[in-house]
Write a protein that holds these residues in place. Structure first.
Motif, PDB file in Angstrom:
ATOM      1  N   ASN A 246       0.834  -1.210   0.000  1.00 15.38           N
ATOM      2  CA  ASN A 246       0.000   0.000   0.000  1.00 15.38           C
ATOM      3  C   ASN A 246       0.866   1.256   0.000  1.00 15.38           C
ATOM      4  O   ASN A 246       0.564   2.240  -0.685  1.00 15.38           O
ATOM      5  CB  ASN A 246      -0.918  -0.019   1.224  1.00 15.38           C
ATOM      6  CG  ASN A 246      -1.783   1.219   1.302  1.00 15.38           C
ATOM      7  OD1 ASN A 246      -2.457   1.580   0.349  1.00 15.38           O
ATOM      8  ND2 ASN A 246      -1.764   1.876   2.439  1.00 15.38           N
ATOM      9  N   HIS A 252      -3.474   4.922  -5.379  1.00 12.15           N
ATOM     10  CA  HIS A 252      -4.690   4.885  -4.557  1.00 12.15           C
ATOM     11  C   HIS A 252      -4.948   6.178  -3.807  1.00 12.15           C
ATOM     12  O   HIS A 252      -6.051   6.419  -3.329  1.00 12.15           O
ATOM     13  CB  HIS A 252      -4.624   3.713  -3.567  1.00 12.15           C
ATOM     14  CG  HIS A 252      -3.792   3.982  -2.346  1.00 12.15           C
ATOM     15  ND1 HIS A 252      -2.422   3.979  -2.343  1.00 12.15           N
ATOM     16  CD2 HIS A 252      -4.155   4.279  -1.063  1.00 12.15           C
ATOM     17  CE1 HIS A 252      -1.980   4.242  -1.124  1.00 12.15           C
ATOM     18  NE2 HIS A 252      -3.015   4.433  -0.324  1.00 12.15           N
ATOM     19  N   HIS A 257      -7.782   8.265  -0.184  1.00 21.29           N
ATOM     20  CA  HIS A 257      -7.543   9.352   0.769  1.00 21.29           C
ATOM     21  C   HIS A 257      -8.132  10.662   0.259  1.00 21.29           C
ATOM     22  O   HIS A 257      -7.625  11.744   0.569  1.00 21.29           O
ATOM     23  CB  HIS A 257      -6.043   9.484   1.035  1.00 21.29           C
ATOM     24  CG  HIS A 257      -5.412   8.212   1.498  1.00 21.29           C
ATOM     25  ND1 HIS A 257      -5.820   7.542   2.625  1.00 21.29           N
ATOM     26  CD2 HIS A 257      -4.424   7.448   0.967  1.00 21.29           C
ATOM     27  CE1 HIS A 257      -5.100   6.434   2.782  1.00 21.29           C
ATOM     28  NE2 HIS A 257      -4.258   6.349   1.775  1.00 21.29           N
ATOM     29  N   ASP A 390      -7.879   3.967   4.566  1.00 20.07           N
ATOM     30  CA  ASP A 390      -7.939   2.763   3.723  1.00 20.07           C
ATOM     31  C   ASP A 390      -7.756   1.471   4.533  1.00 20.07           C
ATOM     32  O   ASP A 390      -7.582   0.395   3.977  1.00 20.07           O
ATOM     33  CB  ASP A 390      -6.957   2.825   2.543  1.00 20.07           C
ATOM     34  CG  ASP A 390      -5.528   3.113   2.949  1.00 20.07           C
ATOM     35  OD1 ASP A 390      -5.234   3.040   4.151  1.00 20.07           O
ATOM     36  OD2 ASP A 390      -4.714   3.410   2.061  1.00 20.07           O
TER      37      ASP A 390
HETATM   38 FE   LIG Z   1      -3.003   4.558   1.829  1.00 16.59          FE
END
Ligand SMILES: [Fe+2]
Ligand code: FES
Length: 475
Positions: A246, A252, A257, A390
């Motif tokens: 991650n 992402h 976020h 997340d």
């Molecule tokens: Fe993250």
């Protein structure tokens, strides 16, 4: 990397509860990534690596596992090498998050350890968290008035070498049972480096002086007084593999976020959607048992197994959206900005299947004054808000990976763009050198613990504040 770039701003400005740090925000927004200087991070290379370098593919072949497998440009041909998870230094905790007055229970690589401050030797000690008497956890004990670790069950006391110094139940005129070898606690080799306590996960006496032969990865900037740094840690309810991938995944950030972290748009590219995700050109240039190097349009990053992932922001004075170019001449700014350096350091610790610990810090040699006036808990609050956003996704994702089998990650996931190149490289490293998963030794089969209710997963008190000395956390 964008994740990292954005993360570098998190202690300053990335959430709606804003601090009066606008000048620095502007600087941070203008970060981009540069090449990693050779001298900036050192780790001892394994002397046993039998390598043959060869040049393989163009940068276009990096990111797509099923269609276009990520082949590093330089790869070391050591197919038979296996990564030995129990012959590595592991970080335990930042020193700033350890209270010298009490013993601390921690778990790393499935091992229950107790970390405590031995004032007689002025050193942090790491013991097996098991009393030799009747196996009570020593971490529940006390530091006695002579600075010894006292088991709270029957009061046996141990010095910093693990020797039993006192058994209250043994008659003074009887045999000196406290001197028996079986009365000793198993001691792990340990050291402090970069203000973090590290330990070697093997108590066999042959490793007593392992520090003379092999040291933990060293980050010079963390010991450089011209840099400011705030360190934080958190227990994470998903595993090491998902945690580290991650942090390697910039794509992402605008989505997972959203509203928490701003993503600088260095090229003023038009947004294709509200969140502003963009194609990312990430290339992995080397991959061997010692990790890999990733590069993309914003700079470079490096994975040093098992725990360290870091990146270097770069500062460009001529970015079109940069507030830097609005003050002073461009020439002056160029030379001034060129001296600025910052690192994004993430230390990902395997705790047990489905559990990990993250230590993070973003040392920088500019806007140092900010950290002198902004309380440390603000850094914690912002970092934790990002981790929260997340957390549930990753917890569930990990279970799905386990259902298909972690060694089948490459088959189960479809990763057709270069934005996933670092993640693909990490999974490749894991598969090539460790059969696709952490080797927990004899401790675990790899099955995950039961999934707690979502509210419990998101309970930040125990995962973060419960790990800190009193009153250091702002939740
Ligand atoms: Fe993250
Ligand atoms: S179990 Fe520790 S003193 Fe008895």
């Amino acid at each position: 990397m964008e994740a990292l770039r954005a993360s570098s701003s998190l202690q300053l400005s990335m959430i709606s509860t804003r601090l009066p740090t606008t000048p620095t925000e502007n600087l941070m927004f203008n970060l981009s990534f540069s090449s990693i200087p050779n001298s900036s991070f050192s780790s001892l290379r394994r002397t046993t690596a039998k390598s043959k370098l060869f040049s393989t593919v163009s940068s276009s072949t990096i990111s797509t596992e099923p269609i276009d497998p990520p082949q590093p440009e330089l790869e070391i041909l050591t197919q038979e090498e296996k990564f030995d998870w129990f012959s590595q230094w592991y970080p335990v905790m930042p020193v700033c998050d350890l209270d010298k007055r009490i013993p601390h229970a921690k778990k790393v690589m499935g091992l229950d350890i107790v970390v405590w401050w031995d004032r007689n030797e002025s050193a942090w000690k790491v013991f097996d968290d098991t009393c030799p008497h009747r196996l009570a956890p020593l971490s529940e004990g006390r530091i006695d008035q002579w600075g010894r670790l006292q088991c709270v069950y029957h009061g046996w006391c141990f010095n910093g070498s693990g020797d039993c110094k006192f058994i209250p139940q043994a008659p003074p005129d009887g045999p000196p049972v406290h001197t028996f070898k079986k009365a000793c606690v198993a001691v792990y080799p340990s050291t402090v480096q970069n203000d973090i306590v590290w330990f070697w996960p093997n108590t066999d006496p042959q490793y007593k002086d392992i520090l003379l032969k092999k040291k933990p990865p060293y980050i010079p900037e963390l010991d450089d007084p011209s840099y400011t740094k705030i360190m934080a840690n958190r227990e994470i309810p998903y595993g090491y593999e998902v945690l580290i991938e991650n942090l390697m995944d910039p794509a992402h950030v605008p989505y997972a976020h959203f509203g928490i972290m701003k993503i600088p748009n260095a090229n003023n590219r038009p947004k294709a959607d509200r969140e502003g995700g963009i194609p990312l050109d990430i290339n992995v240039q080397t991959l061997d048992i010692d990790g890999f190097l990733g590069k993309h349009q914003y700079g470079s990053s490096r994975f040093i197994p098992p725990c360290v992932y870091f990146a270097f922001p770069n500062f460009k004075s001529d970015q079109s959206n940069g507030s830097v170019s609005t003050a002073g001449t461009k020439k002056e700014l160029s030379s001034h900005v060129a001296q600025r350096r910052a690192l994004l350091v993430f230390i990902c610790i395997p705790v047990s299947p489905g559990k990990s610990r993250l230590i993070w810090t973003f040392p920088r040699n500019f806007a140092v004054w900010i950290d002198q006036i902004v309380p440390r808990w603000m850094f914690h609050v912002r970092g934790n808000l990002i981790l929260d956003s997340d957390l549930y996704l990753l917890h569930v994702e990990e279970r799905k990976i386990m259902e298909v089998g972690s060694s089948n990650w490459q088959k189960a996931c479809f990763v057709p763009t270069k934005s996933d190149a670092n993640v693909v490289a990490f999974r490749k490293w894991l598969r090539k050198y460790s059969g696709g998963q952490v080797d927990w030794g004899t401790k675990f089969t790899g099955t995950l613990p039961p999934s707690p209710p979502r509210e419990q997963l998101m309970d930040r008190y125990w995962s973060h504040c419960g790990q800190l000395p009193q009153l250091q956390c702002g939740l």
